[in-house]
Write a protein that holds these residues in place. Structure first.
Motif, PDB file in Angstrom:
ATOM      1  N   ASP A  29      -2.947  19.277  -4.736  1.00  0.00           N
ATOM      2  CA  ASP A  29      -1.584  18.746  -4.801  1.00  0.00           C
ATOM      3  C   ASP A  29      -1.456  17.725  -5.927  1.00  0.00           C
ATOM      4  O   ASP A  29      -2.366  16.937  -6.181  1.00  0.00           O
ATOM      5  CB  ASP A  29      -1.196  18.058  -3.488  1.00  0.00           C
ATOM      6  CG  ASP A  29      -0.805  19.033  -2.392  1.00  0.00           C
ATOM      7  OD1 ASP A  29      -0.738  20.250  -2.661  1.00  0.00           O
ATOM      8  OD2 ASP A  29      -0.579  18.563  -1.258  1.00  0.00           O
ATOM      9  N   ARG A  30      -0.307  17.724  -6.564  1.00  0.00           N
ATOM     10  CA  ARG A  30       0.004  16.738  -7.599  1.00  0.00           C
ATOM     11  C   ARG A  30       0.338  15.415  -6.907  1.00  0.00           C
ATOM     12  O   ARG A  30       1.253  15.372  -6.087  1.00  0.00           O
ATOM     13  CB  ARG A  30       1.164  17.220  -8.464  1.00  0.00           C
ATOM     14  CG  ARG A  30       0.799  18.491  -9.228  1.00  0.00           C
ATOM     15  CD  ARG A  30       1.946  19.022 -10.050  1.00  0.00           C
ATOM     16  NE  ARG A  30       3.010  19.487  -9.166  1.00  0.00           N
ATOM     17  CZ  ARG A  30       4.285  19.611  -9.526  1.00  0.00           C
ATOM     18  NH1 ARG A  30       4.671  19.309 -10.745  1.00  0.00           N
ATOM     19  NH2 ARG A  30       5.185  20.045  -8.679  1.00  0.00           N
ATOM     20  N   ILE A  31      -0.407  14.350  -7.246  1.00  0.00           N
ATOM     21  CA  ILE A  31      -0.250  13.088  -6.522  1.00  0.00           C
ATOM     22  C   ILE A  31       0.194  11.918  -7.395  1.00  0.00           C
ATOM     23  O   ILE A  31       0.590  10.881  -6.863  1.00  0.00           O
ATOM     24  CB  ILE A  31      -1.559  12.711  -5.793  1.00  0.00           C
ATOM     25  CG1 ILE A  31      -2.732  12.627  -6.776  1.00  0.00           C
ATOM     26  CG2 ILE A  31      -1.832  13.679  -4.649  1.00  0.00           C
ATOM     27  CD1 ILE A  31      -3.995  12.020  -6.191  1.00  0.00           C
ATOM     28  N   ARG A  59      -4.035  15.685  -9.946  1.00  0.00           N
ATOM     29  CA  ARG A  59      -4.128  16.386  -8.657  1.00  0.00           C
ATOM     30  C   ARG A  59      -5.286  15.860  -7.815  1.00  0.00           C
ATOM     31  O   ARG A  59      -6.306  15.426  -8.340  1.00  0.00           O
ATOM     32  CB  ARG A  59      -4.302  17.882  -8.895  1.00  0.00           C
ATOM     33  CG  ARG A  59      -3.118  18.490  -9.639  1.00  0.00           C
ATOM     34  CD  ARG A  59      -3.399  19.930 -10.055  1.00  0.00           C
ATOM     35  NE  ARG A  59      -2.328  20.464 -10.863  1.00  0.00           N
ATOM     36  CZ  ARG A  59      -1.281  21.138 -10.403  1.00  0.00           C
ATOM     37  NH1 ARG A  59      -1.173  21.362  -9.104  1.00  0.00           N
ATOM     38  NH2 ARG A  59      -0.362  21.590 -11.220  1.00  0.00           N
ATOM     39  N   SER A  60      -5.099  15.950  -6.521  1.00  0.00           N
ATOM     40  CA  SER A  60      -6.122  15.514  -5.571  1.00  0.00           C
ATOM     41  C   SER A  60      -7.218  16.572  -5.452  1.00  0.00           C
ATOM     42  O   SER A  60      -6.945  17.770  -5.525  1.00  0.00           O
ATOM     43  CB  SER A  60      -5.480  15.309  -4.194  1.00  0.00           C
ATOM     44  OG  SER A  60      -6.459  15.049  -3.220  1.00  0.00           O
ATOM     45  N   ASP A 104       0.537  15.577 -14.801  1.00  0.00           N
ATOM     46  CA  ASP A 104       0.295  15.490 -13.371  1.00  0.00           C
ATOM     47  C   ASP A 104      -1.193  15.459 -13.061  1.00  0.00           C
ATOM     48  O   ASP A 104      -1.969  16.249 -13.604  1.00  0.00           O
ATOM     49  CB  ASP A 104       0.941  16.667 -12.644  1.00  0.00           C
ATOM     50  CG  ASP A 104       2.449  16.509 -12.561  1.00  0.00           C
ATOM     51  OD1 ASP A 104       2.927  15.360 -12.489  1.00  0.00           O
ATOM     52  OD2 ASP A 104       3.147  17.536 -12.538  1.00  0.00           O
ATOM     53  N   ILE A 110      -1.706  15.623   2.280  1.00  0.00           N
ATOM     54  CA  ILE A 110      -2.113  15.961   0.909  1.00  0.00           C
ATOM     55  C   ILE A 110      -3.130  17.088   0.993  1.00  0.00           C
ATOM     56  O   ILE A 110      -4.142  16.973   1.692  1.00  0.00           O
ATOM     57  CB  ILE A 110      -2.734  14.751   0.191  1.00  0.00           C
ATOM     58  CG1 ILE A 110      -1.693  13.624   0.067  1.00  0.00           C
ATOM     59  CG2 ILE A 110      -3.273  15.146  -1.186  1.00  0.00           C
ATOM     60  CD1 ILE A 110      -2.268  12.309  -0.389  1.00  0.00           C
ATOM     61  N   GLN A 111      -2.844  18.155   0.308  1.00  0.00           N
ATOM     62  CA  GLN A 111      -3.731  19.321   0.245  1.00  0.00           C
ATOM     63  C   GLN A 111      -4.527  19.252  -1.056  1.00  0.00           C
ATOM     64  O   GLN A 111      -4.029  18.749  -2.068  1.00  0.00           O
ATOM     65  CB  GLN A 111      -2.876  20.598   0.277  1.00  0.00           C
ATOM     66  CG  GLN A 111      -3.619  21.862   0.543  1.00  0.00           C
ATOM     67  CD  GLN A 111      -4.121  21.956   1.972  1.00  0.00           C
ATOM     68  OE1 GLN A 111      -3.514  21.458   2.905  1.00  0.00           O
ATOM     69  NE2 GLN A 111      -5.257  22.583   2.131  1.00  0.00           N
ATOM     70  N   THR A 135      -8.349  16.920   0.763  1.00  0.00           N
ATOM     71  CA  THR A 135      -7.307  17.200   1.735  1.00  0.00           C
ATOM     72  C   THR A 135      -7.340  16.048   2.725  1.00  0.00           C
ATOM     73  O   THR A 135      -8.394  15.740   3.281  1.00  0.00           O
ATOM     74  CB  THR A 135      -7.559  18.548   2.445  1.00  0.00           C
ATOM     75  OG1 THR A 135      -7.480  19.593   1.468  1.00  0.00           O
ATOM     76  CG2 THR A 135      -6.547  18.798   3.539  1.00  0.00           C
TER      77      THR A 135
END
Length: 143
Positions: free
Chosen positions: A106-108, A29-30, A27, A102-103, A33
């Protein structure tokens, strides 16, 4: 098993990880936000760079849970070549019916490392015969 090296380009970046022992994809992540509007496309930063060994590539793929909500990786699978050393960024598109938030963290998306086969390109005047031949879309029938 091979070792893949990642470099944090942003101190808030999180190294990719497998969620289960049987997972194929790690995964991503971002580090941002943001809101992804309906029918909107955004380039989302991960804050990571990767060093993929020659003979392999990284494939960026959607996460199924996000795809179910209409949020997907637009150029699926996106390719990270073994000689690319820049930031991994994800092209996310929202085809869902509502805004998607999207925080940071977060997994994107998922990253799958796969072998690459290089081929020799040659021209020919004729191909070997096959029953299907050049019949295209739908030619094998529906069962």
């Amino acid at each position: 098993m091979i070792t893949i090296f990642f470099k944090k380009l942003n101190p808030t970046a999180i190294l990719p990880d497998y969620q289960t022992q049987g997972s194929s994809g790690m995964d991503l992540r971002s580090i941002e936000t943001l809101d992804l509007g309906i029918n909107e496309i955004k380039l989302v930063s991960t804050g990571l760079a990767v060093e993929i060994p020659q003979g392999f590539e990284g494939q960026i793929r959607p996460r199924s849970g996000l795809a179910l909500k209409g949020v997907t990786v637009l150029n699926t699978p996106g390719t990270i070549d073994s000689d690319y050393r820049g930031e991994i960024k994800i092209i996310l598109a929202n085809f869902g019916k509502e805004y998607f938030h999207i925080q940071k963290g977060d997994r994107i998306a998922q990253l799958v490392i796969v072998p690459v086969v290089k081929v020799y390109v040659a021209e020919t005047k004729e191909f070997n015969y096959t029953e299907r031949g050049s019949n295209g879309f739908g030619s094998t029938g529906v069962k």
